[in-house]
Design an enzyme around this catalytic site. Structure first.
Site, PDB file in Angstrom:
ATOM      1  N   ARG A 141      -5.117  -7.762  11.004  1.00  0.00           N
ATOM      2  CA  ARG A 141      -4.737  -7.056   9.772  1.00  0.00           C
ATOM      3  C   ARG A 141      -5.861  -7.134   8.744  1.00  0.00           C
ATOM      4  NH1 ARG A 141      -0.291  -9.462   6.903  1.00  0.00           N
ATOM      5  NH2 ARG A 141      -1.227  -8.031   5.432  1.00  0.00           N
ATOM      6  N   ASN A 146      -9.033  -5.535   0.587  1.00  0.00           N
ATOM      7  CA  ASN A 146      -8.193  -5.363  -0.601  1.00  0.00           C
ATOM      8  C   ASN A 146      -8.783  -4.398  -1.626  1.00  0.00           C
ATOM      9  OD1 ASN A 146      -6.369  -6.990   0.599  1.00  0.00           O
ATOM     10  ND2 ASN A 146      -6.785  -8.816  -0.625  1.00  0.00           N
TER      11      ASN A 146
HETATM   12  N1  EPU Z   1       4.306 -10.660  -8.985  1.00  0.00           N
HETATM   13  C1  EPU Z   1       5.416 -10.475  -9.764  1.00  0.00           C
HETATM   14  N2  EPU Z   1       5.776  -9.196 -10.077  1.00  0.00           N
HETATM   15  C2  EPU Z   1       5.063  -8.119  -9.669  1.00  0.00           C
HETATM   16  C3  EPU Z   1       3.933  -8.315  -8.877  1.00  0.00           C
HETATM   17  C4  EPU Z   1       3.568  -9.605  -8.549  1.00  0.00           C
HETATM   18  O1  EPU Z   1       6.081 -11.428 -10.157  1.00  0.00           O
HETATM   19  O2  EPU Z   1       5.443  -6.994 -10.002  1.00  0.00           O
HETATM   20  C5  EPU Z   1       3.892 -12.026  -8.623  1.00  0.00           C
HETATM   21  C6  EPU Z   1       3.796 -12.240  -7.111  1.00  0.00           C
HETATM   22  O3  EPU Z   1       5.033 -12.588  -6.552  1.00  0.00           O
HETATM   23  C7  EPU Z   1       2.782 -13.353  -7.016  1.00  0.00           C
HETATM   24  C8  EPU Z   1       1.841 -13.055  -8.183  1.00  0.00           C
HETATM   25  O4  EPU Z   1       2.574 -12.220  -9.077  1.00  0.00           O
HETATM   26  O5  EPU Z   1       3.411 -14.593  -7.239  1.00  0.00           O
HETATM   27  C9  EPU Z   1       0.553 -12.356  -7.798  1.00  0.00           C
HETATM   28  O6  EPU Z   1       0.835 -11.228  -6.983  1.00  0.00           O
HETATM   29  P1  EPU Z   1      -0.078  -9.930  -6.980  1.00  0.00           P
HETATM   30  O7  EPU Z   1       0.763  -8.767  -7.392  1.00  0.00           O
HETATM   31  O8  EPU Z   1      -1.341 -10.168  -7.731  1.00  0.00           O
HETATM   32  O9  EPU Z   1      -0.395  -9.772  -5.437  1.00  0.00           O
HETATM   33  P2  EPU Z   1      -0.663  -8.375  -4.732  1.00  0.00           P
HETATM   34  O10 EPU Z   1      -1.355  -7.497  -5.671  1.00  0.00           O
HETATM   35  O11 EPU Z   1       0.595  -7.902  -4.093  1.00  0.00           O
HETATM   36  C10 EPU Z   1      -3.036  -8.863  -3.801  1.00  0.00           C
HETATM   37  C11 EPU Z   1      -3.682  -9.026  -2.461  1.00  0.00           C
HETATM   38  C12 EPU Z   1      -3.228 -10.333  -1.824  1.00  0.00           C
HETATM   39  C13 EPU Z   1      -3.603 -11.476  -2.762  1.00  0.00           C
HETATM   40  C14 EPU Z   1      -2.983 -11.247  -4.149  1.00  0.00           C
HETATM   41  C15 EPU Z   1      -3.387 -12.288  -5.169  1.00  0.00           C
HETATM   42  C16 EPU Z   1      -3.991  -6.754  -1.689  1.00  0.00           C
HETATM   43  C17 EPU Z   1      -3.649  -5.698  -0.715  1.00  0.00           C
HETATM   44  N3  EPU Z   1      -3.324  -7.900  -1.601  1.00  0.00           N
HETATM   45  O12 EPU Z   1      -1.635  -8.818  -3.566  1.00  0.00           O
HETATM   46  O13 EPU Z   1      -3.952 -10.455  -0.617  1.00  0.00           O
HETATM   47  O14 EPU Z   1      -3.141 -12.695  -2.240  1.00  0.00           O
HETATM   48  O15 EPU Z   1      -3.387  -9.959  -4.655  1.00  0.00           O
HETATM   49  O16 EPU Z   1      -4.765 -12.312  -5.300  1.00  0.00           O
HETATM   50  O17 EPU Z   1      -4.873  -6.572  -2.512  1.00  0.00           O
HETATM   51  C18 EPU Z   1      -4.365 -11.139   1.587  1.00  0.00           C
HETATM   52  O18 EPU Z   1      -5.360 -10.392   1.593  1.00  0.00           O
HETATM   53  O19 EPU Z   1      -4.147 -11.983   2.490  1.00  0.00           O
HETATM   54  C19 EPU Z   1      -3.398 -11.033   0.495  1.00  0.00           C
HETATM   55  C20 EPU Z   1      -2.155 -11.487   0.585  1.00  0.00           C
END
Ligand code: EPU
Length: 408
Positions: free
Chosen positions: A387, A12
């Site tokens: 992945r 990540n």
């Molecule tokens: N959310 C919103 N609006 C947005 C973005 C997110 O409502 O515009 C919500 C999401 O639906 C969720 C929460 O905010 O409920 C947190 O989501 P976040 O955006 O932080 O997740 P992400 O950035 O898409 C990354 C990691 C995930 C990890 C999450 C939380 C990467 C590539 N992915 O995702 O990793 O679970 O942060 O820490 O960095 C994994 O590695 O298995 C994985 C899913």
């Protein structure tokens, strides 16, 4: 099962850092890039956008002399993290069109907060035919909060930061994600000539610069892989040492395991876990960093499934992220879902069964449960594991686990 395992570079961190190489036409060299299918997809996207990409034993070189601004569905659909090319393309070209990520088994994956950040910087956002297009005659610094209903956003913070580094003036991201991966990206961007302060806190200040240059960077250790191997040691009741880790980044997981009764000895870059009698049950809530990570929730459920007593695991980040529960139940676990809380009644033993992986961390949880279960556990759809875990099966067999990848 016992021994030592080396932790790989963070998935990540690597994904947004690779996307950030699009911000310059100069060569960037990234070390300790894990060999994972998600990384492979990101490199495919960079290549599609016109970058020259070379890869040799963990080192990826990217030179994006010129970049296209469109990433269509067939190149981005395989991975939700492909959305993090939006920020760098908007920053560099003031324009980007990327196919929208859909929902997935861990829940809805909206990007409204990313788009709110881009709009604050002066971009017009249009969602049409499954694509999101962001366009700005120029980007200007602004103050924006990234707090949503479920807290902040990690990739949203990354994306806004990557767009803002080339904006005119100062951008302040309020309610920013504080994850170590955000700090790693900011460190890389600063090496490229960006002026970012406050990464790792909830207020990040970015002073826009005219251009960025090439840079060399080593990705931080994968804290989720590290946590997964600590839980592997815990579940097997064996002494396991993880090396090339960052003990600080794994503190919440180590603390949870200590509360369960495990002994953990930590040095700055290694941790050793050892069982100390019967494990105790635990009440746990997932939170943004430095809280307990959602990406370790499934693995912890697998561990608590056989910790005598009643445990409760509440998922605050992705409230529907419980696909592993029904599969763990097929192995004999006693778990009931109560909204976003898994109520776990620890059983004496699990039994091996054919189970199906539904997402990356759920797959890891099933493999870990298989280490504990009597008899053989057969996990299908292991492409989910590939992945995000580099050589999981080889690393576990290096620790003495009986695990085999079977081609079907
Ligand atoms: N959310 C919103 N609006 C947005 C973005 C997110 O409502 O515009 C919500 C999401 O639906 C969720 C929460 O905010 O409920 C947190 O989501 P976040 O955006 O932080 O997740 P992400 O950035 O898409 C990354 C990691 C995930 C990890 C999450 C939380 C990467 C590539 N992915 O995702 O990793 O679970 O942060 O820490 O960095 C994994 O590695 O298995 C994985 C899913």
């Amino acid at each position: 099962m016992a021994g030592t395992v080396r932790i790989s570079g963070s998935k990540n961190s690597a994904l947004p850092i690779l996307a950030a190489t699009l911000l310059t036409n100069e060569r960037c060299v990234i070390h300790r890039v894990p060999d994972l299918s998600d990384v492979h997809y990101m490199l495919q996207i960079l290549t599609h956008l016109g970058a020259e990409v070379e890869r040799a034993s963990g080192i990826v070189t990217v030179k994006a002399e010129k970049v296209a601004t469109e990433a269509p569905y067939d190149v981005v659909r395989k991975m939700r993290a492909s959305v993090c090319v939006l920020g760098p393309l908007l920053g560099r070209e003031k324009e980007a069109t990327v196919s929208l990520p859909g929902g997935c088994v861990i829940g809805d994956r909206p990007i409204d907060l990313h788009l709110k950040g881009f709009e604050a910087l002066g971009a017009a956002v249009r969602v049409h035919s499954g694509n999101v297009k962001v366009l700005a005659p120029s980007l200007r610094g602004a103050s924006v909060s990234l707090r949503g209903k479920l807290g902040t956003t990690v990739l949203g913070t990354d994306n806004v930061m990557m767009a803002a580094v080339l904006a005119d003036g100062v951008t302040v991201i309020q309610d920013a994600a504080r994850e170590p991966e955000v700090v790693d990206l900011a460190d890389f961007l600063n090496k490229m000539g960006a002026k970012i302060e406050g990464a790792g806190t909830s207020r990040i200040v970015i002073e826009g610069v005219k251009e960025l240059h090439g840079a060399e960077h080593e990705v931080i250790p994968d804290r989720i892989e590290a946590g997964t191997f600590l839980v592997a040691g815990a579940i097997a009741g064996k002494k396991v040492t993880i090396t090339r880790a960052n003990a600080g980044h794994v503190a919440a997981v180590a603390d949870a395991l200590k509360t369960c009764g495990y002994q953990i000895a930590a040095k700055s870059d290694s941790l050793t876990i050892q069982a100390n009698g019967t494990p105790r049950p635990l009440n746990l809530c997932t939170e943004g960093y430095p809280g307990f990570p959602t990406d370790m929730q499934a693995q912890m459920c697998a561990l608590l499934a056989t910790a005598p007593g009643e445990s409760a695991v509440t998922e605050n980040i992705f409230p529907q992220r419980f696909m592993h529960v029904s599969e763990l139940k097929r192995m004999g676990a006693a778990i009931e879902l109560d909204g976003a809380t898994a109520r776990i009644h620890g059983v004496a033993s699990l039994s091996g069964a054919p189970v199906m992986a539904s997402d990356l961390r759920a797959s890891a949880a099933l493999v870990l449960a298989g280490l504990k279960a009597d008899g053989m556990t057969e996990v299908s759809r292991v492409y989910h594991i590939d992945r995000g875990y580099e050589l999981l099966d080889e690393k576990l067999s290096g620790l003495g686990a009986t695990i085999e990848r079977v081609k079907v």
